[in-house]
Design a protein around this motif. Structure first.
Motif, mmCIF file in Angstrom:
data_model
loop_
_atom_site.group_PDB
_atom_site.id
_atom_site.type_symbol
_atom_site.label_atom_id
_atom_site.label_comp_id
_atom_site.label_asym_id
_atom_site.label_seq_id
_atom_site.Cartn_x
_atom_site.Cartn_y
_atom_site.Cartn_z
ATOM 1 N N LYS A 74 7.015 -15.816 -16.192
ATOM 2 C CA LYS A 74 6.308 -14.017 -16.133
ATOM 3 C C LYS A 74 5.908 -13.660 -14.660
ATOM 4 O O LYS A 74 5.282 -15.093 -14.303
ATOM 5 N N GLU A 75 6.238 -12.883 -14.384
ATOM 6 C CA GLU A 75 5.608 -12.841 -12.388
ATOM 7 C C GLU A 75 4.210 -12.545 -13.082
ATOM 8 O O GLU A 75 3.285 -11.225 -13.945
ATOM 9 N N ARG A 76 3.235 -12.734 -12.572
ATOM 10 C CA ARG A 76 1.306 -12.728 -12.718
ATOM 11 C C ARG A 76 0.345 -12.314 -11.156
ATOM 12 O O ARG A 76 -0.125 -12.337 -10.864
ATOM 13 N N GLY A 77 1.643 -12.384 -10.220
ATOM 14 C CA GLY A 77 1.421 -12.454 -8.902
ATOM 15 C C GLY A 77 1.276 -11.226 -8.786
ATOM 16 O O GLY A 77 0.698 -9.631 -9.442
ATOM 17 N N ASN A 78 0.567 -11.163 -7.655
ATOM 18 C CA ASN A 78 0.276 -9.107 -6.833
ATOM 19 C C ASN A 78 1.146 -8.701 -5.956
ATOM 20 O O ASN A 78 1.798 -9.120 -5.670
ATOM 21 N N MET A 79 0.705 -7.712 -5.746
ATOM 22 C CA MET A 79 2.037 -6.311 -5.032
ATOM 23 C C MET A 79 2.264 -8.108 -3.428
ATOM 24 O O MET A 79 3.477 -6.867 -2.776
ATOM 25 N N LYS A 80 0.828 -8.235 -2.935
ATOM 26 C CA LYS A 80 1.838 -9.506 -1.585
ATOM 27 C C LYS A 80 3.053 -9.791 -2.012
ATOM 28 O O LYS A 80 3.690 -10.328 -0.668
ATOM 29 N N PHE A 94 16.352 -1.653 -2.725
ATOM 30 C CA PHE A 94 16.374 -2.781 -4.288
ATOM 31 C C PHE A 94 14.291 -3.596 -3.271
ATOM 32 O O PHE A 94 14.464 -3.624 -2.754
ATOM 33 N N THR A 95 14.059 -3.006 -4.494
ATOM 34 C CA THR A 95 12.525 -3.921 -4.646
ATOM 35 C C THR A 95 12.094 -4.666 -5.281
ATOM 36 O O THR A 95 12.927 -4.144 -6.583
ATOM 37 N N ALA A 96 11.162 -5.362 -5.570
ATOM 38 C CA ALA A 96 10.927 -6.253 -7.027
ATOM 39 C C ALA A 96 9.762 -6.635 -6.464
ATOM 40 O O ALA A 96 9.408 -7.327 -5.470
ATOM 41 N N SER A 97 9.167 -7.062 -7.872
ATOM 42 C CA SER A 97 7.330 -7.673 -7.379
ATOM 43 C C SER A 97 7.629 -9.414 -7.558
ATOM 44 O O SER A 97 6.854 -10.233 -7.302
ATOM 45 N N ALA A 98 9.084 -9.615 -7.346
ATOM 46 C CA ALA A 98 9.241 -11.457 -6.977
ATOM 47 C C ALA A 98 10.809 -11.587 -7.325
ATOM 48 O O ALA A 98 11.652 -10.152 -7.652
ATOM 49 N N PRO A 99 11.583 -12.720 -6.271
ATOM 50 C CA PRO A 99 12.784 -12.583 -6.116
ATOM 51 C C PRO A 99 13.743 -12.476 -7.646
ATOM 52 O O PRO A 99 13.738 -12.596 -8.826
ATOM 53 N N ALA A 100 14.770 -11.936 -7.615
ATOM 54 C CA ALA A 100 15.720 -11.524 -8.311
ATOM 55 C C ALA A 100 16.757 -11.081 -8.724
ATOM 56 O O ALA A 100 17.023 -11.553 -6.847
ATOM 57 N N GLN A 101 17.694 -11.236 -8.792
ATOM 58 C CA GLN A 101 19.151 -11.143 -8.895
ATOM 59 C C GLN A 101 19.614 -10.027 -9.023
ATOM 60 O O GLN A 101 19.426 -8.874 -9.881
ATOM 61 N N VAL A 102 20.232 -9.253 -8.157
ATOM 62 C CA VAL A 102 20.904 -7.831 -7.808
ATOM 63 C C VAL A 102 22.054 -7.720 -7.593
ATOM 64 O O VAL A 102 22.178 -8.619 -5.838
ATOM 65 N N VAL A 149 9.477 2.113 5.733
ATOM 66 C CA VAL A 149 8.704 2.044 5.978
ATOM 67 C C VAL A 149 7.730 1.601 4.679
ATOM 68 O O VAL A 149 7.418 2.514 4.331
ATOM 69 N N ALA A 150 7.385 0.385 4.632
ATOM 70 C CA ALA A 150 6.032 0.726 3.142
ATOM 71 C C ALA A 150 4.886 -0.178 3.706
ATOM 72 O O ALA A 150 4.837 -1.997 4.263
ATOM 73 N N LEU A 151 4.085 0.286 3.425
ATOM 74 C CA LEU A 151 2.642 -0.723 3.246
ATOM 75 C C LEU A 151 2.414 -0.801 1.488
ATOM 76 O O LEU A 151 1.767 -0.385 0.920
ATOM 77 N N ILE A 152 1.814 -2.186 2.117
ATOM 78 C CA ILE A 152 1.915 -3.432 0.847
ATOM 79 C C ILE A 152 0.194 -3.403 1.137
ATOM 80 O O ILE A 152 -0.308 -4.849 1.345
ATOM 81 N N THR A 153 -0.672 -3.297 -0.077
ATOM 82 C CA THR A 153 -1.937 -4.102 -0.835
ATOM 83 C C THR A 153 -1.670 -4.960 -1.524
ATOM 84 O O THR A 153 -0.411 -5.113 -2.314
ATOM 85 N N PHE A 154 -2.988 -5.043 -2.326
ATOM 86 C CA PHE A 154 -2.381 -6.263 -2.971
ATOM 87 C C PHE A 154 -2.744 -6.050 -4.358
ATOM 88 O O PHE A 154 -1.740 -6.617 -5.540
ATOM 89 N N ARG A 176 -7.753 -0.725 4.481
ATOM 90 C CA ARG A 176 -8.803 -0.898 5.345
ATOM 91 C C ARG A 176 -7.814 -2.112 5.816
ATOM 92 O O ARG A 176 -7.576 -2.834 7.183
ATOM 93 N N THR A 177 -7.030 -3.173 4.656
ATOM 94 C CA THR A 177 -6.015 -4.056 4.697
ATOM 95 C C THR A 177 -4.851 -3.616 4.355
ATOM 96 O O THR A 177 -4.478 -3.113 3.932
ATOM 97 N N GLY A 178 -3.562 -4.751 4.722
ATOM 98 C CA GLY A 178 -2.598 -4.597 4.099
ATOM 99 C C GLY A 178 -0.986 -5.122 5.022
ATOM 100 O O GLY A 178 -1.727 -5.224 6.211
ATOM 101 N N THR A 179 -0.486 -4.769 4.455
ATOM 102 C CA THR A 179 0.834 -5.607 5.314
ATOM 103 C C THR A 179 1.866 -4.381 5.658
ATOM 104 O O THR A 179 2.341 -3.342 4.739
ATOM 105 N N LEU A 180 2.320 -4.031 6.727
ATOM 106 C CA LEU A 180 3.266 -2.857 7.034
ATOM 107 C C LEU A 180 5.183 -3.952 6.272
ATOM 108 O O LEU A 180 4.588 -4.476 7.776
ATOM 109 N N VAL A 181 5.496 -3.169 5.486
ATOM 110 C CA VAL A 181 7.222 -3.976 6.098
ATOM 111 C C VAL A 181 7.733 -3.186 6.179
ATOM 112 O O VAL A 181 8.126 -1.837 5.417
ATOM 113 N N TYR A 182 8.659 -3.365 7.332
ATOM 114 C CA TYR A 182 9.895 -1.962 7.342
ATOM 115 C C TYR A 182 10.700 -2.817 7.831
ATOM 116 O O TYR A 182 11.209 -4.176 8.117
#
Length: 197
Positions: A74-80, A94-102, A149-154, A176-182
């Motif tokens: 089970k994925e219990r992580g965060n959006m990071k 496609f986006t996923a909160s953890a690696p998946a088969q797509v 472009v996606a801005l990801i926080t926890f 204030r904090t986050g990661t920009l993924v593009y």
């Protein structure tokens, strides 16, 4: 292919779907005796039936043939940990909160880790009241452009889809904090820590 394992999986999937052997047989245009034979491990479905079975039970052919559905913890992580995959044929994202088969356009897609952006791909960031404005010095032609472009926080992700011939400018709510993924159509996925912009 192990007939017993495949049969056990077909029985399990049929019961999860709330179907009798006859109901499944009717949907597949076979006899209920054929379904019974598969489930008892006395034979395997004909190769021409595999597509119909995978569509009926929403499983992939590999799982059906192996007789086992892969289990992930089970994925219990965060959006990071959010990850992205882009179909090279149609550009579907496609986006996923953890690696998946797509799969898309008949291909299995990978969820590659973004590479740290080089100087040529770093955006310019400006705070404007309660927004962040990201501007990229990037071409936006059909052959070479940023596609998202996606801005990801926890705990959240703010996502903007970009298209060719659009200005490479994105406004997002202030954080204030986050990661920009593009994603770049030629250079793949990149990331940048907004505290360092």
């Amino acid at each position: 292919m192990d007939a017993e394992s495949c049969g056990e999986l077909i029985r399990k999937l049929r019961k999860e779907a709330g179907l009798t052997q006859r109901e499944l047989a009717d949907r597949l245009c076979v006899t209920d005796k054929a379904v019974s034979k598969w489930e008892r491990g006395m034979g395997c479905p004909d190769i021409s039936m595999l597509g119909a079975l995978t569509r009926e039970f929403r499983v992939d052919i590999e799982s059906l043939l192996s007789g086992a559905l892969p289990q992930r913890p089970k994925e219990r992580g965060n959006m990071k940990r959010v990850c992205f995959a882009i179909c090279p044929s149609c550009g579907n994202l496609f986006t996923a909160s953890a690696p998946a088969q797509v799969c898309c356009c008949g291909r299995k897609l990978d969820f590659p880790a973004p590479t740290p952006a080089d100087q040529a791909h770093l955006p310019h960031m400006e705070q404007m009241e309660d927004e962040l404005c990201f501007t990229f010095d990037h071409s936006m032609t059909k052959e070479h452009h940023l596609n998202f472009v996606a801005l990801i926080t926890f705990d959240r992700m703010i996502f903007v889809r970009l298209y060719p011939e659009q200005d490479p400018l994105v406004r997002m709510p202030y954080v204030r904090t986050g990661t920009l993924v593009y994603g770049c159509t030629q250079h793949g996925l990149m990331s940048a820590d907004i505290r360092k912009l």
